[in-house]
Design an enzyme around this catalytic site. Structure first.
Site, PDB file in Angstrom:
ATOM      1  N   LYS A 173       9.787   1.214  -0.647  1.00 14.21           N
ATOM      2  CA  LYS A 173      10.221   1.050   0.942  1.00 14.21           C
ATOM      3  C   LYS A 173      11.318   0.153   0.813  1.00 14.21           C
ATOM      4  CE  LYS A 173       6.056   2.340   2.937  1.00 14.21           C
ATOM      5  NZ  LYS A 173       5.055   1.794   4.009  1.00 14.21           N
ATOM      6  N   TYR A 184       7.528  11.204   8.862  1.00 18.02           N
ATOM      7  CA  TYR A 184       6.431  10.583   9.335  1.00 18.02           C
ATOM      8  C   TYR A 184       6.007  11.474  10.605  1.00 18.02           C
ATOM      9  CZ  TYR A 184       6.651   6.657   6.109  1.00 18.02           C
ATOM     10  OH  TYR A 184       6.832   6.166   4.754  1.00 18.02           O
ATOM     11  N   ASN A 206       4.977  -3.013   3.635  1.00 13.54           N
ATOM     12  CA  ASN A 206       4.067  -3.214   2.572  1.00 13.54           C
ATOM     13  C   ASN A 206       4.474  -2.642   1.098  1.00 13.54           C
ATOM     14  OD1 ASN A 206       3.810  -0.517   3.330  1.00 13.54           O
ATOM     15  ND2 ASN A 206       2.076  -0.675   4.050  1.00 13.54           N
ATOM     16  N   HIS A 230       4.720   3.718  -0.491  1.00 15.90           N
ATOM     17  CA  HIS A 230       3.958   4.679   0.298  1.00 15.90           C
ATOM     18  C   HIS A 230       3.409   5.615  -0.696  1.00 15.90           C
ATOM     19  CE1 HIS A 230       3.397   8.196   2.884  1.00 15.90           C
ATOM     20  NE2 HIS A 230       3.761   8.922   1.995  1.00 15.90           N
ATOM     21  N   GLU A 287       5.143  16.268   1.059  1.00 17.34           N
ATOM     22  CA  GLU A 287       6.083  15.129   0.797  1.00 17.34           C
ATOM     23  C   GLU A 287       7.047  15.536  -0.155  1.00 17.34           C
ATOM     24  OE1 GLU A 287       3.514  11.595   2.814  1.00 17.34           O
ATOM     25  OE2 GLU A 287       3.357  11.858   0.627  1.00 17.34           O
TER      26      GLU A 287
END
Length: 140
Positions: A10, A50, A113, A116, A127
């Site tokens: 990310k 998402y 975080n 993913h 995905e």
């Protein structure tokens, strides 16, 4: 069983210059990158990816974050790749993630975080197709 899973490094982790460190962790646990691309997601691309979270209160902040800077998208191959990657990532909240997991090492908070990962075979298929459409990917 060898399988494929999607991983995203990310924007927060890219900004911290830990791309190579994270990929090294993947390889050390037997997850081999078979496709890699760096890209800057548009807000609409992040929203499409998402979309499953569209009704959730964090949807807008998540898609804003994911379109805030470059990401590295990878397809990882290996034995039980999905579970192995989920275990390596750690809990969504880095404060609750086990020591040595990617989120404990590189994440800042529940939103920033670091990584993913696909949560199951159907999700992985969607995905991977989202970021690598039409590619003939080889499992190892």
């Amino acid at each position: 069983m060898s399988e494929l899973t999607l991983a995203i490094i990310k924007p927060d982790a890219v900004k911290k210059h830990v791309i190579g460190d994270i990929i090294s962790h993947y390889e050390k646990v037997g997850l081999q990158p078979v496709a890699i691309r760096m890209m800057h997601l548009s807000k609409s691309a992040a929203q499409g990816f998402y979309a499953v979270h569209k009704a959730r209160p964090f949807f807008d902040s998540l898609t804003t974050f994911m379109s805030s800077g470059p990401v590295v998208v990878l397809v990882l191959s290996g034995e039980n790749a999905i579970k192995k990657h989920r275990d390596l990532m750690g809990a969504t909240d880095p404060a609750k993630a086990d020591k040595g997991t990617l989120r404990a090492l590189y994440g800042t908070n529940i939103e920033y975080n670091a990584v993913h990962g696909s949560d199951g075979p159907d999700t992985a298929q969607f995905e991977i197709g989202y970021f690598f459409p039409g590619m003939d990917l080889v499992t190892r």
